[in-house]
Design a protein around this motif. Structure first.
Motif, PDB file in Angstrom:
ATOM      1  N   ARG A 149       0.549  -1.240   0.155  1.00  0.00           N
ATOM      2  CA  ARG A 149      -0.531  -0.203  -0.226  1.00  0.00           C
ATOM      3  C   ARG A 149       0.485   1.234   0.360  1.00  0.00           C
ATOM      4  O   ARG A 149       0.155   1.858   0.279  1.00  0.00           O
TER       5      ARG A 149
ATOM      6  N   SER B 156       1.158  -7.413  -2.519  1.00  0.00           N
ATOM      7  CA  SER B 156       0.626  -7.662  -1.049  1.00  0.00           C
ATOM      8  C   SER B 156      -1.342  -7.306  -1.284  1.00  0.00           C
ATOM      9  O   SER B 156      -1.473  -7.652  -2.342  1.00  0.00           O
TER      10      SER B 156
ATOM     11  N   ILE C 212       0.445 -12.330  -3.105  1.00  0.00           N
ATOM     12  CA  ILE C 212       1.716 -12.942  -2.501  1.00  0.00           C
ATOM     13  C   ILE C 212       1.572 -13.424  -1.021  1.00  0.00           C
ATOM     14  O   ILE C 212       1.394 -12.204  -0.510  1.00  0.00           O
TER      15      ILE C 212
ATOM     16  N   SER D 208      -2.656 -16.078   2.343  1.00  0.00           N
ATOM     17  CA  SER D 208      -3.462 -17.308   0.757  1.00  0.00           C
ATOM     18  C   SER D 208      -3.361 -16.313  -0.539  1.00  0.00           C
ATOM     19  O   SER D 208      -4.038 -16.518  -1.233  1.00  0.00           O
TER      20      SER D 208
ATOM     21  N   SER E 190       3.943  -3.296   5.137  1.00  0.00           N
ATOM     22  CA  SER E 190       4.435  -3.071   6.219  1.00  0.00           C
ATOM     23  C   SER E 190       5.395  -4.285   6.732  1.00  0.00           C
ATOM     24  O   SER E 190       5.725  -4.442   7.737  1.00  0.00           O
TER      25      SER E 190
ATOM     26  N   GLN F  24       0.936 -12.129   7.938  1.00  0.00           N
ATOM     27  CA  GLN F  24       0.176 -13.012   6.405  1.00  0.00           C
ATOM     28  C   GLN F  24       1.310 -12.657   5.254  1.00  0.00           C
ATOM     29  O   GLN F  24       1.285 -13.496   4.196  1.00  0.00           O
ATOM     30  N   HIS F  25       1.543 -11.548   5.343  1.00  0.00           N
ATOM     31  CA  HIS F  25       2.042 -11.539   3.858  1.00  0.00           C
ATOM     32  C   HIS F  25       3.855 -12.165   4.257  1.00  0.00           C
ATOM     33  O   HIS F  25       4.426 -13.370   2.799  1.00  0.00           O
TER      34      HIS F  25
ATOM     35  N   ASN G 297      10.670   1.622   3.495  1.00  0.00           N
ATOM     36  CA  ASN G 297      10.484   1.776   3.863  1.00  0.00           C
ATOM     37  C   ASN G 297      10.176   2.722   4.579  1.00  0.00           C
ATOM     38  O   ASN G 297      10.996   2.972   5.382  1.00  0.00           O
TER      39      ASN G 297
ATOM     40  N   ASP H 230      12.104   6.797   0.910  1.00  0.00           N
ATOM     41  CA  ASP H 230      10.802   6.760  -0.268  1.00  0.00           C
ATOM     42  C   ASP H 230      10.804   5.702  -1.498  1.00  0.00           C
ATOM     43  O   ASP H 230      11.249   5.635  -2.027  1.00  0.00           O
TER      44      ASP H 230
END
Ligand SMILES: Cc1cc2nc3c(=O)[nH]c(=O)nc-3n(C[C@H](O)[C@H](O)[C@H](O)COP(=O)(O)OP(=O)(O)OC[C@H]3O[C@@H](n4cnc5c(N)ncnc54)[C@H](O)[C@@H]3O)c2cc1C
Lengths: 281, 243
Positions: free
Chosen positions: A170, A195, A211, A214, A229, A233-234, A248, A266
């Protein structure tokens, strides 16, 4: 022991066969396989009907693959049979099984007895081919009717075997900005992934690029997590990566604890600078 | 129309930490992320079609999490206290409650953040002998007919069936509402029915160990991006992962 193996993907039948190389295996599938003693070729992909058929075979051990549909079918059959069930098993030995829990953060060891239903994860295995007796099975229709099926045109990018992956989260900011990551991927010969928010939710990349837990599990030499982040789960999808690079703006993001090199800054500037450097060479 | 939302109360996945060789699960509890989408969908259906939206949870019965579910808009929660649970024992206990409620629709989510198996709604549907629609991204209900869009990643399916049935929703189906202070205060008046479990699990959990890969964690200051990229590239060339 009456072992039945079901999957829409024959690779899973091969894995099941490798776990039980000395036992008779009855496979049920829409595809052909050489790794079962008997193959029941079914004529339709109707989840309820397949589950009912599997339950009617009264297996002591029902093994299914781990595609989204495989798991649903195995679970429905387990419910019909009132059997216990273990999903996403990564290893079986004797009456012990291992599975990944807590969104990828833990591995649980479980003890089970038959009868049971187990869904297994994919892995590279050796298995011997068997003399497979085949028969065709016509299934009844279930109560859920398909009205329309839309195939989403994948672009044939194979992330699961890519050596370099540039993956966006994101933090990339907008759909337009994806082009910066895409240019970087092209410059270094990598594949572009993302993501879950970027793929499944916002649709900035096709969903088959997702990726994670799920989505796809990947194992490149280097993985660039750009504006991701690093939620469990990622991370669950990138555990087998050799080197993880994170970019990040937040030096306290969870990805920082889970990467090899972290550029605090950035993501767009990073992509532009990388393209300049790698392009010049 | 009576709708049941299934939700599980789990250790907050964003707070779970690894200490030595153990996974520290002694962290605040929360409603599992996508189960909130199941609750939200149940409330929306009730708001549109009338009737009741009832929550059913089994396992940890943390009061604060249950209050949150009620504050979102559920009319009532049935809380089944289970110290040890597996899918079989949990589904058996929940099925008992559902037989009494006789709902038109049972909504669960694709997966919880603790067990993460992604199969519970399907198991329950099999146990109850009800049809199932999994991975639902949107639904419309007219009379006894339900039409749903399923997301299977490589394809999308539009399917139809008749109520009653069980569905599992994907996280993208909606954005769960955040209750207002007033709703939180009012939620204390809503009924919570406590049930004690009397079904034993068939699968025994022997141990849970952390699954983490140790990483180098080398931080590069990116305020001067050109220098940062030079530094990173020299590291990556040393590693032999980039030419
Ligand atoms: C059952 C379940 C399954 C899931 N499966 C998956 C899955 O398979 N894959 C997956 O990815 N997620 C999955 N999720 C979702 C997961 O929990 C997270 O919500 C998701 O991974 C967060 O995505 P993100 O990192 O892109 O977004 P965010 O968490 O919003 O992170 C964005 C990051 O970008 C950084 N940032 C912002 N601006 C900039 C900038 N200009 N430059 C650099 N950095 C910037 C921010 O500091 C932040 O760290 C799942 C969740 C559940 C409950």
């Amino acid at each position: 022991m009456n072992i039945v193996a079901y999957s829409e993907d024959p690779e899973y039948i091969k894995v099941a066969s490798s776990y039980f190389s000395n036992e008779k295996i009855v496979a049920v599938s829409t595809s052909d396989t050489k790794y079962a003693d008997e193959l029941h070729l079914i004529d339709k992909m109707d989840e309820e009907a397949i589950a009912k058929y599997l339950a009617s075979l009264k297996p002591d051990l029902l093994i299914t693959g781990s595609t989204k549909r495989d798991k649903v079918i195995g679970a429905y059959a387990a419910g019909l049979l009132k059997y216990p069930i273990l999903p996403d098993v990564i290893d079986i030995s004797g009456n012990k099984a291992k599975r990944v829990v807590y969104s990828g953060m833990g591995i649980a060891e479980l003890e089970f007895n038959t009868p049971i239903v187990v869904s297994i994860s994919k892995k590279n295995v050796e298995a011997k081919e068997r003399q497979t007796q085949k028969k065709n099975v016509n299934l009844e229709e279930g109560k859920v009717k398909k009205i329309e099926v839309k195939q989403k045109g994948g672009e044939g990018v194979d992330l699961s075997s890519a050596q370099i992956i540039v993956s966006v989260g994101r933090g990339i900011g907008s759909k337009e900005n994806i082009k910066f990551a895409d240019e970087l991927a092209r410059a270094i010969g990598g594949a572009l992934g993302g993501s879950r928010p970027i793929t499944a939710d916002l649709g900035w990349l096709p969903e088959d690029r997702q990726i994670g837990l799920s989505g796809l599990k990947v194992k490149p030499k280097v993985y660039f997590a750009l504006g991701i982040s690093g939620q469990p789960q990622h991370l669950a999808g990138i555990k087998d990566t050799k080197i993880i690079v994170a970019v990040n703006t937040d030096k306290n993001a969870p990805i920082v604890e889970n990467a090899d090199y972290i550029v605090v800054g950035d993501v767009i500037k990073f992509c532009q600078e990388m393209v300049k450097k790698v392009g010049k060479k | 129309m009576n709708v049941v939302a299934l939700f599980k109360i789990v250790p907050d996945d964003t707070l779970i930490k690894v200490t030595g060789s153990t996974l520290d699960l002694n962290v605040p509890a929360k409603i599992s992320t996508y189960d909130k989408s199941a609750i939200e969908e149940a409330i929306r259906i009730k708001e549109k079609h009338g009737g009741k939206a009832i929550g059913v949870t089994a396992g940890n019965t943390d009061r604060k999490a249950i209050r949150e579910a009620l504050a979102m808009g559920l009319d009532e929660v049935i809380a089944i206290d289970m110290k040890e649970q597996d899918i079989y024992s949990t589904a058996s206990m929940i099925a008992d409650q559902l037989k009494q409620l006789n709902p038109d629709l049972v909504i669960g989510s694709e997966a919880t953040t603790d067990s993460s198996g992604g199969i519970f709604p399907a198991y329950l549907a099999g146990l109850l002998g009800l049809p199932l629609i999994s991975y639902v991204k949107s639904i419309t209900i007219e009379g006894k007919k339900i039409r749903a869009e399923r997301n299977l990643i490589s394809s999308t399916e539009i399917v139809e069936s008749e109520l009653p049935l069980v569905i599992s929703v994907v996280g993208e189906i909606n954005t769960p509402r955040i209750p207002t202070v007033k709703q939180i205060l009012e939620s204390s008046k809503k009924p919570v029915k406590s049930v004690n479990a009397n079904v034993k699990p068939l699968v025994k959990l022997a141990s849970v160990s952390p699954y983490v890969i140790q990483r180098k964690k080398i931080i590069i200051d990116g305020s001067k991006m050109e220098e940062a990229v030079d530094k990173l590239l020299s590291y990556l060339r040393q590693e032999g992962v980039i030419s």
